[in-house]
Design a protein around this motif. Structure first.
Motif, PDB file in Angstrom:
ATOM      1  N   ALA A 233     -41.108  56.246 -19.851  1.00 56.58           N
ATOM      2  CA  ALA A 233     -40.296  55.304 -18.772  1.00 56.58           C
ATOM      3  C   ALA A 233     -40.120  54.808 -17.395  1.00 56.58           C
ATOM      4  O   ALA A 233     -39.836  53.600 -17.106  1.00 56.58           O
ATOM      5  CB  ALA A 233     -38.685  56.205 -19.470  1.00 56.58           C
ATOM      6  N   VAL A 234     -40.442  55.347 -16.650  1.00 49.23           N
ATOM      7  CA  VAL A 234     -40.470  55.252 -14.856  1.00 49.23           C
ATOM      8  C   VAL A 234     -41.680  55.032 -14.390  1.00 49.23           C
ATOM      9  O   VAL A 234     -42.455  55.527 -14.944  1.00 49.23           O
ATOM     10  CB  VAL A 234     -38.988  56.041 -14.204  1.00 49.23           C
ATOM     11  CG1 VAL A 234     -37.956  55.472 -14.645  1.00 49.23           C
ATOM     12  CG2 VAL A 234     -39.397  57.536 -13.999  1.00 49.23           C
TER      13      VAL A 234
ATOM     14  N   ALA B 284     -38.708  60.424 -17.976  1.00 44.14           N
ATOM     15  CA  ALA B 284     -37.309  59.545 -17.043  1.00 44.14           C
ATOM     16  C   ALA B 284     -35.864  61.441 -18.147  1.00 44.14           C
ATOM     17  O   ALA B 284     -35.701  62.090 -17.694  1.00 44.14           O
ATOM     18  CB  ALA B 284     -36.274  58.646 -17.079  1.00 44.14           C
ATOM     19  N   PHE B 285     -35.922  60.428 -19.311  1.00 44.09           N
ATOM     20  CA  PHE B 285     -34.903  61.755 -20.017  1.00 44.09           C
ATOM     21  C   PHE B 285     -34.803  61.706 -20.901  1.00 44.09           C
ATOM     22  O   PHE B 285     -34.863  63.183 -21.035  1.00 44.09           O
ATOM     23  CB  PHE B 285     -33.687  60.614 -20.254  1.00 44.09           C
ATOM     24  CG  PHE B 285     -32.327  60.450 -19.139  1.00 44.09           C
ATOM     25  CD1 PHE B 285     -31.822  60.962 -18.973  1.00 44.09           C
ATOM     26  CD2 PHE B 285     -32.487  59.151 -18.393  1.00 44.09           C
ATOM     27  CE1 PHE B 285     -30.825  60.639 -17.921  1.00 44.09           C
ATOM     28  CE2 PHE B 285     -31.755  58.476 -17.205  1.00 44.09           C
ATOM     29  CZ  PHE B 285     -30.813  59.481 -17.277  1.00 44.09           C
TER      30      PHE B 285
ATOM     31  N   ASN C 231     -24.327  49.303  -9.322  1.00 45.82           N
ATOM     32  CA  ASN C 231     -25.831  49.277  -9.880  1.00 45.82           C
ATOM     33  C   ASN C 231     -26.478  48.401  -8.624  1.00 45.82           C
ATOM     34  O   ASN C 231     -27.783  48.424  -8.081  1.00 45.82           O
ATOM     35  CB  ASN C 231     -25.644  48.051 -11.297  1.00 45.82           C
ATOM     36  CG  ASN C 231     -25.153  49.116 -11.887  1.00 45.82           C
ATOM     37  OD1 ASN C 231     -24.989  49.907 -11.586  1.00 45.82           O
ATOM     38  ND2 ASN C 231     -25.391  48.474 -13.683  1.00 45.82           N
TER      39      ASN C 231
ATOM     40  N   SER D 229     -37.443  51.461  -1.595  1.00 48.84           N
ATOM     41  CA  SER D 229     -37.391  52.573  -2.077  1.00 48.84           C
ATOM     42  C   SER D 229     -38.322  52.199  -3.713  1.00 48.84           C
ATOM     43  O   SER D 229     -38.281  52.548  -4.641  1.00 48.84           O
ATOM     44  CB  SER D 229     -36.607  53.211  -2.115  1.00 48.84           C
ATOM     45  OG  SER D 229     -35.646  52.388  -2.435  1.00 48.84           O
ATOM     46  N   ASP D 230     -37.656  51.025  -4.253  1.00 47.43           N
ATOM     47  CA  ASP D 230     -37.850  50.559  -5.192  1.00 47.43           C
ATOM     48  C   ASP D 230     -39.791  49.384  -6.076  1.00 47.43           C
ATOM     49  O   ASP D 230     -39.233  49.277  -5.079  1.00 47.43           O
ATOM     50  CB  ASP D 230     -36.937  49.582  -5.724  1.00 47.43           C
ATOM     51  CG  ASP D 230     -36.800  49.261  -7.386  1.00 47.43           C
ATOM     52  OD1 ASP D 230     -37.908  49.956  -7.769  1.00 47.43           O
ATOM     53  OD2 ASP D 230     -35.757  48.309  -7.761  1.00 47.43           O
ATOM     54  N   PRO D 231     -40.631  50.306  -6.873  1.00 47.97           N
ATOM     55  CA  PRO D 231     -41.273  49.693  -6.438  1.00 47.97           C
ATOM     56  C   PRO D 231     -41.563  48.763  -8.045  1.00 47.97           C
ATOM     57  O   PRO D 231     -42.213  47.612  -8.195  1.00 47.97           O
ATOM     58  CB  PRO D 231     -42.303  50.904  -7.589  1.00 47.97           C
ATOM     59  CG  PRO D 231     -41.264  51.849  -8.083  1.00 47.97           C
ATOM     60  CD  PRO D 231     -39.883  51.788  -7.480  1.00 47.97           C
ATOM     61  N   ALA D 232     -40.211  48.383  -8.457  1.00 46.20           N
ATOM     62  CA  ALA D 232     -40.546  47.226  -9.662  1.00 46.20           C
ATOM     63  C   ALA D 232     -39.914  46.343  -8.838  1.00 46.20           C
ATOM     64  O   ALA D 232     -40.381  44.776  -9.258  1.00 46.20           O
ATOM     65  CB  ALA D 232     -38.957  47.648 -10.850  1.00 46.20           C
TER      66      ALA D 232
ATOM     67  N   ASP E  27      -9.715  60.167   0.131  1.00 45.59           N
ATOM     68  CA  ASP E  27     -11.416  60.145  -0.595  1.00 45.59           C
ATOM     69  C   ASP E  27     -10.455  58.812  -1.825  1.00 45.59           C
ATOM     70  O   ASP E  27      -9.788  59.060  -2.735  1.00 45.59           O
ATOM     71  CB  ASP E  27     -11.681  61.057  -1.571  1.00 45.59           C
ATOM     72  CG  ASP E  27     -11.742  62.030  -0.063  1.00 45.59           C
ATOM     73  OD1 ASP E  27     -12.532  61.463   0.533  1.00 45.59           O
ATOM     74  OD2 ASP E  27     -11.171  63.553  -0.485  1.00 45.59           O
TER      75      ASP E  27
ATOM     76  N   PHE F  14     -12.320  56.870  -4.854  1.00 42.68           N
ATOM     77  CA  PHE F  14     -13.774  56.622  -4.892  1.00 42.68           C
ATOM     78  C   PHE F  14     -13.714  55.414  -5.835  1.00 42.68           C
ATOM     79  O   PHE F  14     -12.972  55.170  -6.601  1.00 42.68           O
ATOM     80  CB  PHE F  14     -14.006  58.353  -6.375  1.00 42.68           C
ATOM     81  CG  PHE F  14     -13.775  59.403  -5.429  1.00 42.68           C
ATOM     82  CD1 PHE F  14     -14.697  59.560  -4.780  1.00 42.68           C
ATOM     83  CD2 PHE F  14     -13.130  60.025  -5.918  1.00 42.68           C
ATOM     84  CE1 PHE F  14     -15.084  60.522  -4.380  1.00 42.68           C
ATOM     85  CE2 PHE F  14     -13.027  61.164  -4.935  1.00 42.68           C
ATOM     86  CZ  PHE F  14     -14.012  61.760  -4.303  1.00 42.68           C
ATOM     87  N   THR F  15     -15.046  54.984  -5.794  1.00 43.02           N
ATOM     88  CA  THR F  15     -15.209  53.546  -6.215  1.00 43.02           C
ATOM     89  C   THR F  15     -16.460  53.424  -7.649  1.00 43.02           C
ATOM     90  O   THR F  15     -17.005  55.003  -7.701  1.00 43.02           O
ATOM     91  CB  THR F  15     -15.399  52.502  -5.422  1.00 43.02           C
ATOM     92  OG1 THR F  15     -16.600  53.148  -4.823  1.00 43.02           O
ATOM     93  CG2 THR F  15     -14.404  51.848  -4.816  1.00 43.02           C
ATOM     94  N   TRP F  16     -16.475  52.678  -8.943  1.00 49.59           N
ATOM     95  CA  TRP F  16     -17.583  52.877  -9.154  1.00 49.59           C
ATOM     96  C   TRP F  16     -18.736  52.227  -9.034  1.00 49.59           C
ATOM     97  O   TRP F  16     -19.185  52.068  -7.848  1.00 49.59           O
ATOM     98  CB  TRP F  16     -17.047  51.723 -10.810  1.00 49.59           C
ATOM     99  CG  TRP F  16     -16.066  52.034 -11.440  1.00 49.59           C
ATOM    100  CD1 TRP F  16     -14.527  51.971 -11.679  1.00 49.59           C
ATOM    101  CD2 TRP F  16     -15.877  53.377 -12.674  1.00 49.59           C
ATOM    102  NE1 TRP F  16     -14.040  52.022 -12.875  1.00 49.59           N
ATOM    103  CE2 TRP F  16     -14.690  52.523 -13.436  1.00 49.59           C
ATOM    104  CE3 TRP F  16     -17.189  54.064 -13.051  1.00 49.59           C
ATOM    105  CZ2 TRP F  16     -14.349  54.462 -14.045  1.00 49.59           C
ATOM    106  CZ3 TRP F  16     -16.202  55.203 -14.099  1.00 49.59           C
ATOM    107  CH2 TRP F  16     -14.764  54.689 -14.790  1.00 49.59           C
ATOM    108  N   HIS F  17     -19.474  53.317  -9.173  1.00 49.24           N
ATOM    109  CA  HIS F  17     -21.398  52.755  -9.379  1.00 49.24           C
ATOM    110  C   HIS F  17     -21.033  51.461  -9.423  1.00 49.24           C
ATOM    111  O   HIS F  17     -21.901  50.779 -10.093  1.00 49.24           O
ATOM    112  CB  HIS F  17     -22.692  53.823 -10.238  1.00 49.24           C
ATOM    113  CG  HIS F  17     -23.149  53.259 -10.097  1.00 49.24           C
ATOM    114  ND1 HIS F  17     -24.245  54.558  -8.458  1.00 49.24           N
ATOM    115  CD2 HIS F  17     -24.167  53.847 -10.027  1.00 49.24           C
ATOM    116  CE1 HIS F  17     -25.237  54.107  -9.593  1.00 49.24           C
ATOM    117  NE2 HIS F  17     -25.991  53.573  -9.857  1.00 49.24           N
TER     118      HIS F  17
END
Lengths: 298, 803
Positions: free
Chosen positions: B348-349, B342-343, B289, B297-300, B282, B284-287
């Protein structure tokens, strides 16, 4: 001339009675009570059957490099957000640097602690007032139970004082709502991703979903230091050290463990019961309270 | 101290049999018996496992060792034990080293019959060890690197041997034990230790302090050293106790035994190698973007060609409707989405709307300066939620004349727009009326306009009603805009915005639809259904009356019951939700008290006028609370199958006549201003799926005394309303089906077997007339009956003869 015992032999006396007699009924009742009474005693005093058992083990923990930092600032409209969140939120990443060290100091293959440093770069006009930091871990137990899950640690701190640095120290602790049904062959996996952004109010939903879980982790023994004031043109620093200590794991004991524990309880009371009823039987039959036919064997 | 030492002594005595590493070492030709052993130990409770190491020299025969500098162990805890057994009473002599790091003078007084060794490390002051007057004591005092004089005084004892050594321990690695540095007597002086793996030599070309194996250090550097910090990192022998915390049952887990080593791995030279190496681990790598930026899936993100060919008109699809960008760049189209939080509570979204999934979102707009934001381009304007002039691109099957086929494609639809406007004080007005000096002639509805401290027509609620026909796509879009005038308070404000999408089937009227509160029993959180019908109990008529939700006043702005305008000022009472509400109702009194000056002379006139005030207050409170006399409540959430149960109302007699006439302070003695509802319900039905059934509703009105000041224009009357749900479920009972009853019936013609029934006869006749070949079954039936009768006769005869 003194005599010594060179051989001994018991002199048996048999008390006989037909089945339909007082003596036989008494004998039957006593025999039954001898075995049933200790059982009833054990059962009625609770804890005869072992429901759960615990043991300690140092888990194999790894930071999955997934995190979410949400910082409220003096600017209402732009909180600082960084880490894993969907890109539908058009916010510039505020975290300039994140540094992570996980070290295995005693080389036993298990990490002992996580050192995390996070630098939040903001305008100097903006004050950081609160921090919510979500860290995602890969949590594995291997000793007696095979158990794997994705777990989370939430660090929340808010202050009325504009901060410059946040230091958090704590221990990763396992929270179990149900005992694990262990198996050394088939691992139990809870690998539903925690950071899900489906419904609005993400943090609330993440917390709600996480609180529903039967197995989760949390930061225990937390020590927090919020340092007031940020130096000119310096980032806000979040420093955490999370120790991966051994955790107590509650599990459901297997059949033989349950039986063993039940037998210990039953047997210890059975000994007493046998002893007492033997005395009663001796009294009843030798004093001829009930009629029996005595047969002596030579 | 002495007790602790004694305990450790005991532990070590027991431990001897399980010693791990025994080093037998005699140096410099000193008298050394073969049986003397140096045992390396880790102590229980040593958490980091690094520092403590013990040396035990165990001997059973008297031997004469003086100044035997047996050293080993960790550098930080220099340990040395020298053993001198001189008394015959002591069979075993054990030395223990304890790690102390003190800078102050240390005095240890020992009075025990055991052999005690005390070691002080790193002491800068003089060390003094005093022993009491006891027989057979061996005191071993070991001081390291002591700069001051060491003084050891022993009391007047017999056969007491005091050995004082000052030593410095060096590393005891698995490979080599470095040459021991010793310096007898007073004044510690360290010596260089050659070591192949000098772990403490970190600075290249410079001298590391306290690193005795550093070749960069000169001899005069050594003088500053306090100890030799030559650490071995991984010589961990970790004890784990099995039974109790005694060393007897220690299992020593040797993590890195000396004969184990980590093998080397090959150097990675290609990417394929990496994949092979990481196959079972296992990592793991950084997320990243960029990974999540998938266009569908992205409306923007702008939609590519790939998406155009990938329309989908099934449930929860995301590719069914697009908004045309209202910007200059008209070619930009986006997935139809609603603003959401959002938060925090801020908008926000933008969340895409799934096909056929009704959605409602609510978020806040932060407006720092209302005057600046009050224009057509801000988020306060309806234009933002409207597309370009109300144009939407929807997915529809398009019939192609050329190919004679139907193909799913995009068509443009013009949305029908309705506007509702509400003024500051909550009264609705026609937005069209306010059209002044229009610069946009085609659109009679205007953008937000700032005038006289009020931002007019701020968008508050947007309702999209989408008429669809399933897989035939969207047929029409209706948009309801709810505007509201917001007064400028001069401060930053948060403005609530609500967006909702509703899907309506084509050719289906929404007017006949209503939501059930569960089927059939009430579901938790759904409104209690009531109907105001009186005496309409016959089943044919009951469905005609549309059930409405049993509702309560809502506490609005400033705690008033009925002030808030745009929101419905009543809230439904939900099943299992116990509520208590307090609010105030404002009733005007001046209207009745005005102009009473002349009529005050006649007390009856004033009295009747004041009665009128009380009556008016009473009417207002009752209308706020609601009148439930003669109301029926639905027993089940589905009104079609529910029984309608009359609501039991307990109402005290309202005495509205004032008690203190002819004064400015009026008091109405008993005004009904409280309503306490108890809803009784029980779960009925099968154990698997019990249905919540309301079995009764009790409405209790309460009265209180209301004081009215006639000098004020209005008076505030407090209103209280509460609901409590009472569970009257009976414990489940087990019911069994009744045992089946066997009816022993003989055939009708049992006793007359040779008489065929009328039916059969007629049938035979008809059959015989038409087709004689079909009379077979009847005849066969007759024959069998004859046989059966004979059988019965024989049986009865046999029975008679036998009995």
């Amino acid at each position: 001339m003194s005599l010594r015992v060179v051989y001994s032999k018991s002199f048996g006396v048999k008390y006989k009675a037909p089945i339909c007699s007082k003596a036989f009924i008494l004998y039957a009742v006593i025999t039954l009570l001898t075995f049933i009474l200790p059982f009833l005693f054990c059962y009625r005093s609770n804890g005869l059957w072992l429901k759960y058992e615990t043991y300690r083990e140092q888990p194999r923990v790894q930071f999955k490099l997934q995190y979410l930092l949400y910082a409220e600032t003096s600017d209402h409209t732009s909180p600082l957000i960084c880490g894993n969140f969907p890109r539908t939120l058009q916010i510039t990443d505020a975290c300039s640097t994140i540094k992570v060290i996980e070290e295995d100091t005693n080389i036993d293959g298990k990490n002992e602690f996580l050192d995390l440093e996070l630098y939040l770069t903001t305008n100097d006009t903006v004050d950081v007032l609160s921090i919510a930091l979500l860290l995602i871990f890969d949590f594995k137990i291997q000793d007696m139970c095979l158990f794997e899950m994705e777990s989370m640690v939430v660090i929340n701190h808010s202050s009325g004082l504009p901060g410059g640095r946040l230091n958090v120290f704590g221990d990763l602790d396992l929270i179990q709502k149900l005992p694990l049904v262990c198996s050394t062959r088939r691992p139990i996996r809870i690998n539903k991703p925690i950071l899900l952004f489906e419904s609005p109010d993400w943090l609330v939903n993440i917390y709600e979903e996480y609180s529903k879980r039967t197995h989760s982790t949390k930061l225990n023994n937390v020590l927090v230091k919020w340092t007031r004031g940020r130096s000119y043109q310096q980032p806000f620093v979040v420093k955490t050290k999370i120790n991966y200590n051994s955790v107590e794991i509650m599990y459901k004991p297997k059949f033989w463990q349950v039986m063993k524990w039940a037998w210990i309880q039953y047997f210890s009371t059975l000994v007493l019961s046998v002893f007492v009823f033997k005395k009663i039987k001796k009294f009843v039959f030798t004093k001829h309270i009930v009629n029996t036919l005595i047969e002596r064997s030579m | 101290m002495a007790v602790a030492l004694a305990a450790v002594v005991a532990v070590l005595v027991v431990e001897f049999g399980r010693a791990v590493d025994t080093v037998k070492k005699c140096e410099d030709g000193k008298t050394c018996d073969k049986t003397a052993g140096v045992v390396r130990y880790d102590v229980s409770g040593n958490d980091n496992g690094l520092a403590l190491k013990e040396i035990v020299v165990i001997d059973t025969t008297p031997l004469n060792v003086t100044d035997d500098p047996t050293t080993t162990g960790m550098a930080t805890s220099t340990s040395i034990v020298t053993v001198k057994t001189s008394a015959s009473t002591l069979k075993t002599t054990i030395g223990i080293t304890t790690k102390t790091s003190v800078s102050t003078p240390k005095t240890t007084t020992v009075t025990a019959r055991t052999t005690v060794a005390t070691t002080t490390n790193n002491t800068s002051g003089p060390t003094k060890t005093t022993t009491g007057t006891t027989n057979n004591i061996t005191v071993i005092s070991t001081t390291n690197n002591t700069s001051g004089p060491t003084k050891t005084t022993a009391g007047s004892t017999n056969k007491t041997t005091v050995i004082s050594t000052t030593t410095v321990a060096t590393s005891a690695t698995t490979e080599t034990i470095g040459e021991t540095l010793t310096n007898n007597g007073e004044g510690g002086k360290l010596r260089f230790v050659p070591n192949k793996y000098c772990y403490c030599d970190i600075i290249y070309g410079g001298c590391d302090i306290n690193c005795c194996c550093d070749t960069d250090c000169l001899s005069h550097d050594l003088k500053t050293f306090t100890l030799c910090a030559d650490q071995v990192q991984f010589n961990l022998i970790r004890p784990e106790s099995i039974l109790f915390d005694s060393s007897l049952f220690y299992v020593v887990v040797d993590n890195v035994p000396s004969d184990y080593f980590y093998p080397e791995r090959a150097v990675i030279q290609s990417e394929s190698q990496v994949a092979i190496l990481l196959r079972n681990t296992d990592v793991f790598t950084w997320h990243d973007n960029e990974k999540k930026n998938r266009p569908p899936s992205d409306p923007a993100s702008p939609l590519g060609e790939l998406v155009y060919n990938n329309y989908d008109l099934t449930f929860k699809s995301l590719r069914w409707m697009y908004t045309v960008g209202s910007d200059v760049n008209t070619s930009e189209i986006k997935t139809f989405s609603l603003k959401n939080s959002a938060f925090n509570s801020l908008c926000a979204v933008e969340q895409p709307v799934e096909y056929l999934m009704s959605k409602e979102t609510r978020c806040q707009m932060f407006v720092s300066n209302l005057m600046d934001a009050c224009n057509g381009n801000s988020s306060l304007s309806f234009k933002r939620y409207y597309g370009k002039n109300g144009l939407f691109k929807v997915v529809q099957p398009i019939y192609s004349n050329i190919h004679k086929t139907e193909k799913i494609g995009l068509t443009t639809i013009q949305a029908t727009v309705h506007h509702r406007c509400v003024s500051v004080n909550g009264t609705p007005y026609d937005c069209r009326v306010l059209k002044t000096g229009s610069n946009n002639g085609s659109d009679p509805y205007r953008h937000p306009v700032y005038s006289a401290g009020v931002c007019r027509r701020v968008i508050e609620t947007v309702e999209y009603s989408i008429t669809h026909n399933g897989t035939s796509g969207v047929r029409g879009v209706d948009i309801n805009f709810y505007h509201r005038d917001v007064p400028d308070s001069g401060r930053p404000v948060y403005l609530d915005q609500k967006f909702s999408v509703r899907f309506v089937w084509v050719n289906r009227l929404m007017t006949d639809q209503y939501e059930r509160s569960g089927k059939p029993g009430y579901a938790v959180g759904n409104p209690i259904l009531v109907t105001a019908t009186i005496g309409d109990m016959d089943p044919t008529n009951r469905s005609r009356h549309r059930p409405k939700a049993f509702d309560f006043p809502r506490s609005g702005v400033h705690g008033m019951c009925n002030v808030n305008s745009s929101k419905p000022w009543r809230q439904p009472v939900k099943f299992l939700e116990n509520v208590s509400i307090q609010c105030r109702v404002s009733v005007g009194v001046r209207r009745w008290s005005n102009g009473t000056e002349e009529s005050r002379a006649t007390s009856t006139g004033a009295y009747s006028r004041q009665t009128e005030i009380c009556q008016n207050i009473q009417n207002e409170t009752i209308s706020t609370l609601g009148e439930y006399e003669g109301t029926l409540v639905a027993s089940l959430g589905d009104p079609e199958v529910a029984r309608w149960i009359p609501v039991v109302v307990v109402k005290p007699s309202s005495l509205s006549s004032p008690t203190t006439p002819l004064s400015d302070d009026l008091s109405c003695p008993s005004i009904i201003n409280g309503m306490h509802v108890r809803v009784f319900y029980s779960y009925v039905g099968t154990f698997d799926s019990p249905q919540a059934t309301v079995i009764g509703m009790l409405v209790n009105y309460t009265t209180s005394k209301i004081a009215v000041n006639l000098k004020q224009v209005t008076t505030n009357v407090p209103i209280r309303a509460s609901v409590v749900f009472v569970d009257l479920t009976r414990p489940p009972v087990r019911t069994f089906a009744e045992p089946p009853t066997y009816e022993f019936r003989l055939p009708e013609d049992f006793y007359y077997p040779f008489w065929s029934s009328d039916n059969a006869r007629s049938m035979a006749a008809t059959v015989g007339s038409s087709n004689t070949g079909n009379s077979g079954p009847t005849l066969r039936n007759l024959c069998s009956r004859v046989e059966f009768s004979i059988f019965l006769l024989v049986n009865s005869y046999l029975l008679h003869t036998l009995l």
